[in-house]
Write an enzyme that holds these catalytic residues in place. Sequence first.
Site, PDB file in Angstrom:
ATOM      1  CB  THR A  82      -0.873   0.058   1.245  1.00 33.66           C
ATOM      2  OG1 THR A  82      -1.611  -1.198   1.280  1.00 33.66           O
ATOM      3  CG2 THR A  82      -1.896   1.291   1.252  1.00 33.66           C
ATOM      4  CG  ASP A 256      -3.419  -1.307  -2.401  1.00 37.91           C
ATOM      5  OD1 ASP A 256      -4.088  -2.252  -3.165  1.00 37.91           O
ATOM      6  OD2 ASP A 256      -3.085  -1.137  -1.240  1.00 37.91           O
ATOM      7  CG  HIS A 257      -0.921  -4.127  -3.352  1.00 40.13           C
ATOM      8  ND1 HIS A 257      -1.580  -5.141  -2.813  1.00 40.13           N
ATOM      9  CD2 HIS A 257      -1.012  -3.389  -2.260  1.00 40.13           C
ATOM     10  CE1 HIS A 257      -1.847  -5.054  -1.528  1.00 40.13           C
ATOM     11  NE2 HIS A 257      -1.494  -3.745  -1.239  1.00 40.13           N
TER      12      HIS A 257
END
Length: 420
Positions: A82, A256-257
């Site tokens: 994050t 975010d990922h």
Amino acid sequence: DGDDITEIENYVKANFNTRNQEYFGKAKGMNVIYVSLESFQTFMIDYKLNGQEVTPFLNRLVHDKNTFYFDNFFHQTGQGKTSDAEFMMENALFPLPQGAVFMTKAQNTYQALPAILKGQGYTSASFHGNYKSFWNREQMYKSLGYENFFDGEFYTMSDENTINYGMKDKPFFAESMPLLEGLQEPFYAKFISLSNHFPFPLDEEDVTFPAGDFGDTAVNQYFQTAHYMDEALQQFFEDLKAKGLYDRTVIVLYGDHYGISENHHKAMAKVLGTEITPFENAQLQRTPLYIHVPGTEGKIVHTYGGQVDIRPTVLHLLGIETNEYITFGSDLLAVDREQTVPFRNGDFVTKDFTFIKGVCYVNETGVEIDNRSCDSINEVVKTMLDLSDKVVYGDLLRFYHPSGFTPVDRTTLDYSKIDV
Ligand code: GP9
Ligand code: MN
């Protein structure tokens, strides 16, 4: 030293200096809201579980008339997860190959988005339902120039309101509204959601969607927490409308990922109905990006880009020049941009090729071809990552003075809650 930063300045100006004049300044003076969609991957958009859409609100938003949606957008995070995404958004620099830049380089000099916008009269705030020491945010946010940090101390962190890493998204956004309304406009506000976080647990009373049936608990639950997040976002958008903020606020939503790691490929093969090869795994690193711009006609944009490209895109919409800043990314709305997306480990995706662990694939077919097709781009990617790392490891922005930019004074920033 100063010479190194001049070399880097010349490199970024020669390579990333592009824009789309049509959109420059379209959002001038508007508020800006970023929402970090925890672990949200693009394969979820329009995905149906037993005929039911998982994220109906986010699916509709893709086609919203004032929204740009980017369907070839990738996360570029490393071990800082994050926080690495936050770092890229605000600095247009890459995070580090090892560890989290938020942890190890929090005392560096930065010329980050909150400080850039402060120079244009903006107030800044980050909202997050976990405590300020997590990812060393308290220290890093001072270097980024955040004026306010509403962490767990500002929320009702009761048993009902929290699970896993902190506040559940619904009470988080609900309790954030009065804090947001208290900010002087124009503001730059960042919201970091949490509910869609591995291993994706939900309390029974929050379950409004069936679990998957793929023989993997985390994967099965991912649909439920994503659906919960989708409902929370819908409520947040409605609240922004009710408060009159929606029509004068640019809203940037980004995954975010990844949420589902390589350890879950067996289940993911069932989810997607295709084997997860190294090539497929690279394609799965797509995360959604939405930019809502009031009064401007949006569209679905197919350009290949990543998180490092968001800052110049948003600044240009706000009518703010970016040439002055060290920027390792380019405006996603520009038509003549290089579409090269480095991953943090040196692998990369472009609009034509995917390069993973030394193997070059053609995007269209997923078939391997001669490595030489990827060679020249590989050199570019190495240079980009290497120069960005030089900036961070050498704290080189100390020696760089963008004109019109007021350096951050960390000593004036304090995020403790003062009870009145
Ligand atoms: C915690 C939140 C989640 O504060 O940012 O962190 P992650 O594990 O996704 O990096
Ligand atoms: Mn995360």
